[in-house]
Design an enzyme around this catalytic site. Structure first.
Site, PDB file in Angstrom:
ATOM      1  N   TYR A   1       0.852  -1.198   0.000  1.00 32.39           N
ATOM      2  CA  TYR A   1       0.000   0.000   0.000  1.00 32.39           C
ATOM      3  C   TYR A   1       0.882   1.241   0.000  1.00 32.39           C
ATOM      4  O   TYR A   1       1.894   1.284   0.710  1.00 32.39           O
ATOM      5  CB  TYR A   1      -0.888   0.000   1.254  1.00 32.39           C
ATOM      6  CG  TYR A   1      -1.699   1.264   1.404  1.00 32.39           C
ATOM      7  CD1 TYR A   1      -2.996   1.344   0.890  1.00 32.39           C
ATOM      8  CD2 TYR A   1      -1.178   2.389   2.046  1.00 32.39           C
ATOM      9  CE1 TYR A   1      -3.743   2.514   1.010  1.00 32.39           C
ATOM     10  CE2 TYR A   1      -1.914   3.560   2.168  1.00 32.39           C
ATOM     11  CZ  TYR A   1      -3.194   3.609   1.647  1.00 32.39           C
ATOM     12  OH  TYR A   1      -3.927   4.763   1.762  1.00 32.39           O
TER      13      TYR A   1
ATOM     14  N   GLU B   1      -3.450   7.633  -4.066  1.00 34.22           N
ATOM     15  CA  GLU B   1      -3.398   6.344  -3.353  1.00 34.22           C
ATOM     16  C   GLU B   1      -3.203   5.200  -4.334  1.00 34.22           C
ATOM     17  O   GLU B   1      -3.906   5.124  -5.347  1.00 34.22           O
ATOM     18  CB  GLU B   1      -4.705   6.134  -2.579  1.00 34.22           C
ATOM     19  CG  GLU B   1      -4.699   4.868  -1.737  1.00 34.22           C
ATOM     20  CD  GLU B   1      -6.028   4.642  -1.022  1.00 34.22           C
ATOM     21  OE1 GLU B   1      -7.066   4.498  -1.709  1.00 34.22           O
ATOM     22  OE2 GLU B   1      -6.035   4.609   0.218  1.00 34.22           O
TER      23      GLU B   1
END
Ligand code: ADP
Ligand code: MG
Length: 388
Positions: free
Chosen positions: A110, A198
């Site tokens: 992530y 993101e």
């Protein structure tokens, strides 16, 4: 303003971040042709392009191995409504798909970039726990959330990115590629005035390549005038219709779930109005700031916007006439009501410049308006009216 995955990836690629090959399509026929071009013989991933995450679990991301399946899945997804945990019960319409190379994933990570209010700096967040709901990772295993604070004058330093990579559990070869990814994400964030970038998941393929498999970019609406390229990426089909109209006429409007339509001038007063409504047991249907220099026309359009929602059961107008005059507001309300009719109870609290004139205009208009002197009274009246 949010961007689609395919748009976010185009930007990431411009900033040097590797992405799997993919083509955006809007029809079944295009999907078949795109699949052939993306990867001869497959496999592919067909991905619904909507402004919401959690598509995988909701059936909006499908791994397929044959052209027949590309055809079948794209036919099913195009024109459908996707319900993910981020969309609410009304869901979002799927008009576009991304036909992407189905890559072999060795590990999912992530990575994101945003502004941290406490340090007033841009930060990058990395985690070894990719592909999952990051809020859940943060709640259950906060030690797996790593942050990197960037000095605005120095920018990202390669050693910082390497440090982050090693802490995320990457090997040397992956860390070398991560430096490019982190630098690209940071530069994209700053240069395009983003509020969020993101990548979830950021993956390492079985042959050792680090790439962005999914991407979400939000750009700051207040800076969009500086970026023609991202401004053109707006997709009104993914936005609340009223928010879109409000944007076109330059009003600050956010749709909410309650039933009291609020029309207020000034963002601070609008927030206070919503708070006082809630304090007295009501739920606002919207946040709406008509602005300091509101004209009668703007007020009229704002009022129509509120009236166009079937959720709204009562309207609360709370105006402090500082720059804007109360008679101007009254004129706008009367015009709007004349044009669209009014069946809902309206509570009006006017204060400030030309307040007597404004109140008199409303009183003479023959409209069913409840006048209130202070905000508490006004909120109580609106809450009671909406509950009937
Ligand atoms: P969302 O976050 O909206 O669910 P993602 O793009 O993250 O959508 O996809 C969900 C999951 O599907 C990913 O975590 C990954 O495991 C898998 N996936 C997505 N794209 C690909 C791809 N091109 N190749 C292989 N697997 C993929
Ligand atoms: Mg994702």
């Amino acid at each position: 303003m949010n961007l689609h995955e395919y748009q976010a990836k185009e930007l990431l690629q411009q900033f040097g971040v590797a992405i799997p090959k993919g083509i955006k399509v809007t029809s079944q026929q295009e999907a078949i042709e795109a699949a052939k071009e993306v990867r001869h013989g497959g496999p592919w991933v067909v991905k619904a392009q909507v402004h919401a995450g959690g598509r995988g679990k909701a059936g909006g991301v499908k791994f397929v191995r044959t052209i027949q399946d590309v055809e079948e899945v794209s036919g099913r997804l195009l024109g459908s409504t996707l319900h993910t945990h981020q969309t609410g019960p009304e869901g979002v319409k799927v008009h576009q798909l991304l036909i992407q190379d189905g890559v072999d994933i060795a590990k999912e990570y992530y990575l994101s970039c945003l502004v941290d209010r406490s340090t007033k700096r841009v930060i990058l967040i990395g985690s070894s726990e990719g592909g999952m709901d990051i809020e859940e990772v943060a709640a259950k295993t906060p030690e797996k959330i790593l942050t990197l604070t960037i000095d605005p004058t120095a920018g990202v330093q390669p050693y910082q990115a390497r440090d982050l990579g090693f802490k995320m559990g990457m090997g040397k070869k992956e860390v070398d590629q991560l430096v490019k990814v982190v630098t690209g994400v940071y530069n994209l964030f700053v240069q395009k005035d983003c509020s969020m970038v993101e990548i979830n998941p950021l993956i390492v393929t079985t042959d050792g390549q680090v790439m962005a498999l999914d991407a979400k970019v939000s750009v700051d609406d207040n800076a969009i005038y500086r970026h023609k390229d991202t401004a053109e990426m707006r997709d009104p089909t993914q936005e609340d219709e009223r928010e879109h109209i409000a944007h076109e006429i330059g009003l600050n409007y956010v749709a909410l779930d309650g039933n009291i339509g609020c029309m207020v001038n000034g963002a601070g007063l609008a927030m206070a109005t919503m708070d006082v409504c809630k304090l007295h047991g009501g739920e606002p249907a919207n946040f709406l700031d008509v602005g300091g220099g509101a004209t009668a026309d703007r007020v009229s359009r704002a009022f129509k916007l509120i009236l166009s929602s079937s959720k709204v059961k009562a309207i609360l107008v709370n105006i402090f006439g500082g720059i804007v005059r109360c008679d101007t507001i009254a004129e706008g309300i009367i015009t709007a009501v004349k044009e669209v009719g009014l069946t809902l109870p309206v509570v009006v609290r006017l204060q400030g410049t030309n307040v007597e004139a404004g109140r008199e205009m409303l009183a003479k208009s023959g409209m069913n308006i409840m006048a209130a002197d202070d905000l508490t009274d006004a909120a109580k009246m609106a809450v009671a009216a909406a509950a009937k």
